[in-house]
Design an enzyme around this catalytic site. Structure first.
Site, PDB file in Angstrom:
ATOM      1  N   PRO A 117     -21.157 -26.600 -15.987  1.00 62.04           N
ATOM      2  CA  PRO A 117     -20.801 -26.980 -14.611  1.00 62.04           C
ATOM      3  C   PRO A 117     -20.871 -25.816 -13.635  1.00 62.04           C
ATOM      4  CG  PRO A 117     -19.340 -28.073 -16.137  1.00 62.04           C
ATOM      5  CD  PRO A 117     -20.177 -27.134 -16.959  1.00 62.04           C
ATOM      6  N   CYS A 118     -21.483 -26.098 -12.485  1.00 63.69           N
ATOM      7  CA  CYS A 118     -21.771 -25.021 -11.531  1.00 63.69           C
ATOM      8  C   CYS A 118     -20.890 -25.052 -10.284  1.00 63.69           C
ATOM      9  CB  CYS A 118     -23.233 -25.102 -11.097  1.00 63.69           C
ATOM     10  SG  CYS A 118     -23.651 -26.627 -10.191  1.00 63.69           S
ATOM     11  N   GLN A 119     -20.132 -26.137 -10.073  1.00 60.51           N
ATOM     12  CA  GLN A 119     -19.419 -26.284  -8.804  1.00 60.51           C
ATOM     13  C   GLN A 119     -18.489 -25.113  -8.516  1.00 60.51           C
ATOM     14  OE1 GLN A 119     -19.638 -28.509 -11.235  1.00 60.51           O
ATOM     15  NE2 GLN A 119     -19.841 -30.608 -10.500  1.00 60.51           N
ATOM     16  N   ASP A 120     -17.880 -24.553  -9.544  1.00 61.78           N
ATOM     17  CA  ASP A 120     -16.901 -23.490  -9.344  1.00 61.78           C
ATOM     18  C   ASP A 120     -17.534 -22.128  -9.084  1.00 61.78           C
ATOM     19  OD1 ASP A 120     -14.452 -25.093  -9.880  1.00 61.78           O
ATOM     20  OD2 ASP A 120     -15.448 -25.368 -11.800  1.00 61.78           O
ATOM     21  N   PHE A 121     -18.867 -22.045  -9.220  1.00 61.40           N
ATOM     22  CA  PHE A 121     -19.571 -20.796  -8.965  1.00 61.40           C
ATOM     23  C   PHE A 121     -20.466 -20.879  -7.734  1.00 61.40           C
ATOM     24  CE2 PHE A 121     -18.897 -21.143 -13.575  1.00 61.40           C
ATOM     25  CZ  PHE A 121     -18.126 -20.015 -13.785  1.00 61.40           C
TER      26      PHE A 121
END
Length: 407
Positions: A117-121
């Protein structure tokens, strides 16, 4: 056949790219750099068939309903037993089952891939990084972050790698991860200390446009090679950089050597009918969100250049195919011929991402094996995906080095 275990699979952009066997616009090819083993004639004029690779996806996983629908509906047409291959659910739960002695992950895996998952980066998000505000079920959490929160799911990918011991793993995330403190170095070190150890090639940002994709999409790629399986004689070459594990660029804004110019949006849109004249539901479907004076997605795509990064979380504000002169559109002349001011269709987004036209992204349960996918879901899975053509470049380059790396 080399077995691939796919995590955070989405609609299978990485999976499709690793397997090959699909059409791309001929402008996206580069026969000078790939003289054999890559291309064959397509039945469609202006298109080229990417030959199948020696990789085969034997396990795929995602937690999202629309990802399951898209993956199963499409890969069902590619002679895949989708019910036994695709495993819907959280990677955390799957690993816990494996820890308890249940048979979850297939044996003799050669490659593990995963776009954790990329949303937090992402610079477009809250940038919680490892301290995500959502858990592995994608639900908000109020307590202190744990290893089960979304920003740390790469650690569960790490454990799958430790369980399956592949020769290679490939992890993907947004470019923004690089600029978030020491996140890149922490992840590289965590991946390096798996089992008997992995040689983690320094992460690199790959831009999709450099591989024949009509999109300025940048993603950071981590590649790890099993020390146990690796040919010891090639290790110095890898560490010195004389043996590059990353694929060479085939296209560039200013081509050098055998490179070709960037593929444009106009190139990949060639042959598409307007939505009202198309029989393709993915081309018939587009967001009706009104034009706003500011904010993401309020601009018109540049037909003569690379497309924008197709976003999963756009809330209907996907970029416009054409805008009026009043709204600063460059292709307003098309409106004079009766064409509509409108946003990109689902199919146009798929073409910008290099998905083939035989991949349906809008369908009802009656049109499939019980699955369904709305236009909104189609946009989401396309925006979440690794461009298949970029993944194909990674796979074919790795395939070309395989006997050298692991002889």
């Amino acid at each position: 056949m080399k077995k691939v275990l796919s995590l955070f699979s989405g609609c299978g952009g990485m999976d499709l790219g690793f397997e090959g066997g699909f059409d791309i616009p001929t402008s996206s090819t580069n026969p000078a750099m790939h003289p054999s083993g890559w291309y064959s004639d397509s039945v469609r004029e202006g298109w080229t068939y990417l030959l199948p690779t020696s990789f085969k996806t034997v396990f795929a996983n995602d937690i999202l309903d629309y990802a399951e629908s898209a993956w199963k509906n499409y890969f069902n047409t590619r002679d895949v037993d989708v019910e036994s291959t695709f495993h819907k659910g959280s990677i955390v739960d799957l690993v816990k089952l494996s820890r308890n002695g249940q048979y979850v992950f297939p044996a003799n895996i050669d490659v593990v891939t995963g776009g954790f998952p990329c949303q937090d980066f992402s610079v477009a998000g809250n940038r919680g990084g490892f301290s995500s505000h959502k858990n592995h079920q994608n639900k908000y959490v109020e307590n202190n972050p744990t290893e089960e929160t979304r920003g740390k799911l790469y650690l569960w990918m790490r454990e799958v790698i430790e369980i399956t011991q592949p020769k290679v793993f490939i992890a993907e995330n947004v470019k923004g991860l690089i600029s978030l403190g020491s996140a890149k170095e922490i992840i590289e070190n965590d991946f390096r200390n798996i089992g008997d150890g992995y040689v983690v090639v320094p992460a690199r940002i790959l831009m999709a446009g450099n591989y024949g994709v009509a999109q300025r999409r940048e993603r950071v790629i981590f590649i790890g090679l099993s020390k146990k399986a690796l040919n010891p004689s090639v290790l110095p070459n890898i560490l010195e950089g004389t043996l590059d594990i990353y694929p060479p660029s085939t296209h560039a804004e200013v081509p050098v050597g055998m490179q070709k110019p960037f593929v444009t949006v106009k190139d990949v849109f060639t042959g598409l009918d307007e939505p009202e004249f198309s029989s393709d539901k993915s081309q018939q479907t587009y967001s009706k969100a009104k034009h706003l004076k500011k904010g993401q997605g309020q601009t018109e795509v540049n037909l003569n250049g690379l497309g924008p990064t197709i976003r999963s979380e756009h809330h209907g504000n996907i970029e416009f195919r054409r805008l009026s002169q009043e709204n600063k559109g460059r292709w307003h002349s098309e409106l004079l011929s009766g064409k509509l001011q409108r946003r990109l269709t689902v199919r146009e987004c798929a073409r910008i991402q290099s998905f083939p036209d035989d991949y349906p992204f809008v369908f009802t349960s009656k049109e499939s094996s019980g699955y369904k996918l709305s236009g909104s879901g189609g946009y989401k899975v396309i925006g979440n995906a690794v461009p298949p053509l970029m993944a194909y470049n990674i796979a074919k380059h790795l395939e070309s080095l395989w006997d050298t790396l692991f002889s």
